[in-house]
Each structure stands twice: as structure tokens, then as C-alpha cells.
Write an enzyme that holds these catalytic residues in place. Sequence first.
Site, PDB file in Angstrom:
ATOM      1  N   TRP A 148       0.633  -1.002   0.017  1.00 14.26           N
ATOM      2  CA  TRP A 148      -0.187  -0.268   0.144  1.00 14.26           C
ATOM      3  C   TRP A 148       0.671   1.105   0.098  1.00 14.26           C
ATOM      4  CZ3 TRP A 148       1.519   2.096   4.383  1.00 14.26           C
ATOM      5  CH2 TRP A 148       2.007   1.929   5.499  1.00 14.26           C
ATOM      6  N   ASN A 149       2.268   1.100  -0.044  1.00 16.42           N
ATOM      7  CA  ASN A 149       2.354   2.683   0.380  1.00 16.42           C
ATOM      8  C   ASN A 149       2.726   3.190  -1.132  1.00 16.42           C
ATOM      9  OD1 ASN A 149       4.952  -0.153  -0.014  1.00 16.42           O
ATOM     10  ND2 ASN A 149       6.480   1.410   0.264  1.00 16.42           N
ATOM     11  N   PRO A 173      -3.468  -5.361  -6.827  1.00 15.97           N
ATOM     12  CA  PRO A 173      -3.386  -4.509  -5.550  1.00 15.97           C
ATOM     13  C   PRO A 173      -3.661  -4.150  -4.049  1.00 15.97           C
ATOM     14  CG  PRO A 173      -4.770  -3.725  -6.841  1.00 15.97           C
ATOM     15  CD  PRO A 173      -4.828  -5.183  -7.139  1.00 15.97           C
ATOM     16  N   GLU A 244      10.043  -8.962  -1.757  1.00 10.60           N
ATOM     17  CA  GLU A 244      10.686  -7.901  -1.012  1.00 10.60           C
ATOM     18  C   GLU A 244       9.988  -7.324   0.045  1.00 10.60           C
ATOM     19  OE1 GLU A 244      10.872  -4.640   0.274  1.00 10.60           O
ATOM     20  OE2 GLU A 244      11.238  -3.714  -1.610  1.00 10.60           O
ATOM     21  N   CYS A 278       9.970   0.911   2.130  1.00 15.17           N
ATOM     22  CA  CYS A 278      11.038  -0.262   2.004  1.00 15.17           C
ATOM     23  C   CYS A 278      12.430  -0.065   1.959  1.00 15.17           C
ATOM     24  CB  CYS A 278      11.170  -1.089   1.447  1.00 15.17           C
ATOM     25  SG  CYS A 278      11.419  -0.773  -0.442  1.00 15.17           S
ATOM     26  N   GLU A 376      10.607  -3.479  12.046  1.00 11.71           N
ATOM     27  CA  GLU A 376      10.311  -2.756  11.292  1.00 11.71           C
ATOM     28  C   GLU A 376       9.205  -1.698  11.740  1.00 11.71           C
ATOM     29  OE1 GLU A 376       9.830  -2.798   6.179  1.00 11.71           O
ATOM     30  OE2 GLU A 376       8.812  -4.355   7.283  1.00 11.71           O
TER      31      GLU A 376
END
Length: 521
Positions: A148-149, A173, A244, A278, A376
Site C-alpha cells: 500500500w505504500n 494491489p 521484497e 521499504c 520495522e
Amino acid sequence: MSTRTTPRKPVTAPVLQVHRPADGTVLAELPMTTAAQVHEKVEALRVAQPAWEALGVAGRARHLENLRDWLLDNQERMLGLMQAEAGKPRADAMIELGWMGDIVNTMAAGSPKWLADRHVRPHLPLLATRRFTVVRRPFPVVGVIGPWNFPTVLCAGDGIPALFAGAVVLLKPSEITPLACAEVVRAWREDIGAPPVLDVAIGLGEVGAALVDAVDFVHFTGSVRTGMLVAERAAKTVTPVSLELGGKDPFVVLRDSNIARAANCAVFSGLANNGQVCVSTERIYVEAPIYDEFVARVVANVRALRRGTDGPHIGVELGAMTSAAQIGIVEDHVREAISKGARVLTGGSRVERAGNWFEPTVLVDVDHSMKVMVEETFGPVLPIMKVADAEEAIRLANDSEFGLSATVFSGDVKRGEQVARRIEAGSVNVNDYGSTTTCLDVPMGGWKKSGIGSRAGSTAVTKYTRTQAIASPRVPTLDTEAWWFPYSPLKQGVVEWGLRLLNARGLRRLGLRRDLAVDGR
């Protein structure tokens, strides 16, 4: 005899509500794709794949370049969608849209070379009469599951290299930000009139699971937890994956650094897109002699940032956070750090207003017992830790389960490069941030739990292909070969001598110095 039938009620597809992060209002409602429809979409794409592959790189590039031009021609529409659904300032949305165009141009320039047949000269003279060719054939159907980023470039953008490779692509998505990606697919099919080799599936986790089951290759960007589920599910069908999975990027500042540049870079690298990148800087290690000055500069820069929403004209640096759930994680990390002795120099709290807002935050007196230094955070938080020297900074930078990217600052570039080589990360920037990400000529991939595979460089395209080796005769062939049936003592002797001649090194191994072979000297 008459029968009476009761009219069936129309089946209503479940609806996905998309909320505006800036104020929490409903932005749009989309019908969700069912698992059965995912399989139907994949089969339709599969039918279209052979013709798409047959177009060749140049033919496929023409359609993808039309997509690039459409994005430029419809810039305001796309920027508006990205800003509305992701809460981005215009500047961050523009970076994403520009990145899409660069992917097309880079792949168009490199794919003819990366996908070209490769002719191999055999090392065995015995095979000199054969022609060996290594060809690349695409995985027929590729599934891309996006985060979503960066809802456009990390979903539709990751499908572009697969399309260049000759694969067809189904995009899934994030359910939080599906609008811009769905608009790209609509434009591909309706406005551009390209072949039906790109489609989209809208929905929650079960839609992603159905996609993994149906496609031939999966590219996923997202959390470690979900990435592990994707890999586990794909393993059941031996479907290859590229993952990723985020990072906890360290930022090392050595005592001879340009402090002003390092502080400016730290603020941008940690807070751009609200830290929802990320490769965001998530932890900073500064050598003691310059620690106080560095921290003071960072705090001043953060306090000067403007927050809010903007439209077609750039007016702010930080918008709303995209995910309401992510604010809870950020808040938890900050509170837990404070409870263990960390100090907040600025920010530190959720903003009390409608929507998803969190103050840009600087923390000091942090250590690796705190979540904010090891997990994170993915939000607008800069934890800064004082270290005695470069050795301690390197040790702490590598004390992580992640290894995506990193930054090293030093007044001596060569020393900075030496430190960079000791950082356990897929890419490291010296006296800079983001160059390894924006340079699509080099691979972008993570070590450790940051993932598998790469999304840039030649592997961005070639990972979507399978290699095939083809051997064919250079000269007219005989009815048989010396090593084929029937076997005979003469054939065996010739073959054995030939193999020894080809593989041996030194006279003794050839059997010509048997006297030396007796005692092994």
C-alpha cells in the site's frame, strides 16, 4: 402440469471500501474479485500469452511505451488518485509516477540485450560439431501482489518487466490502495487498446492466495509475515517467487562526516513518504564526537517540516499515513521505547484529528532492547543512537534480521566504501540516500529476511524467464555416434582414452609416466 419458479435474487458481489487517509472518509467502493474469478482471469490471460510473446521485445515495447505516454498525458488524474488513496503529498506521488516512466524506458533499452539468445562455445572438442544456444522463455503467467505504500509503482510497475519478458500479468494491489493500479489496467485495456495481457484482481487475502495458486511466478512486496505465507503456499505447487519484505535500514555517521549534509539526508531518508518506504532510514548510529551537533540539526530540520494535504501545487513535506493499522505499530514502538528510557526530542504522538496522522518524531537514548531499533517501524520516526566508533556502528548495523539497504557517511569516500562493504545489506549508499534504488541499472534486492530476488537491473526482466539450452548440429550427422550402442571393447578403449586425454592434467595422469604412479610421487 404447471410449475412455479421463485425468481432468484441477484447475487451481489462483496464491495471493498477505500478510505481517504487524510480524513477517513470513503473515497470509493469497488466490487471484489472472487477466488473463482481469479482463476478465470488467469486462464484468459494464459490464452493471450503466446501471441504476446510472439511479438518480440520490440513489439511488446511499443505497447508499453504507449502506457508510458498515457501516464504522462494523464498525470493530473493519476497524481490525484495516488494522493487521495495513499495520503501522499504531491511531491511523493510525482516521484512514483516518474519512476513508472523510468521503468519503461530502462526496460525498453536493456531488454533486447538481456533477453537475446546466447551462443555458447563448448569447452569439449568432442562437441565442436554442435551449436549450443541458451534462450530465455517467459513464465507464461506472472502474479504481482503489491503493497500500500507505493500502490502504483510497486504493483503495476513491477508488472512492467514481466510484460517486457513476454509474460502476461495479473496484478493484486493492496486492498488499502487499489485505485491507481486499477486505473492503469483500465487504461491499458480501454484507452491504449493494448492486447489483453494485463488484468487486476481486487480483494483481501483470499484473492492473493488464489492468485498464488493459479499463476506460474509470483512477485510479492510486503511484510515478512505475509511474504512467508506466500512462499509457503507457492512451495506447494513449486511456483517460484520473488519477495521484497522490507527492512530496518541503518544510517551510519562517522566523525569526519559533513554533518549538515548527513542531517539533511537523515531527515529526508527517514521521513519521506512518512517513513513508509521499504528503504527508509529506520535507525541512526552516530560517532560520539559529532553526536550532539548532528542531533540538534536533525531536530531543527524535523520541526521545520510542513504537514497537511496539498493538491496540484506542492505545499507540504508530510501527508497522512496511508494505513490506520500502521499508526498503531508506530505508536507502540514509540511508547515502548519511552518506557525503556528513550527520550522524545520532538513529536512522539498521534495527531488528534480525523484521518491517519502521526507527528514526525526524533528519539534519543535508544538501544537494541527496544522494538524501534530492531523491528520495522515503517513510520515517521528517527531513533538516534550514540556509538563510540565505526566498529561499534558496523556491529550494531549488522545486528538485524533485515538487510535491504543502508547509508554510510564519511568525510573520506574510500573509507565510506570500506565500511559499506562490511554492512550486511543488498545495497549501500555512501554520503547519499536512494541512489541504489533510483538507479534501475543495478539490482535492488535484500539479504536475510529482507527478501529473495531483485526488482532492478537485468534481473528485473530475466527473473521472469526460464532458461532453455538447445543443442543442434553444425555439420551433417552420421548414422551413429562412437559412444552410442552397441558397446564394444574397441569403442570403450577409445572413449576411455579420449576422456582421460580431455580431463587429465600432467603426464602422470595421462598414464605416460607409470613409473611415477607406483609410489604416488
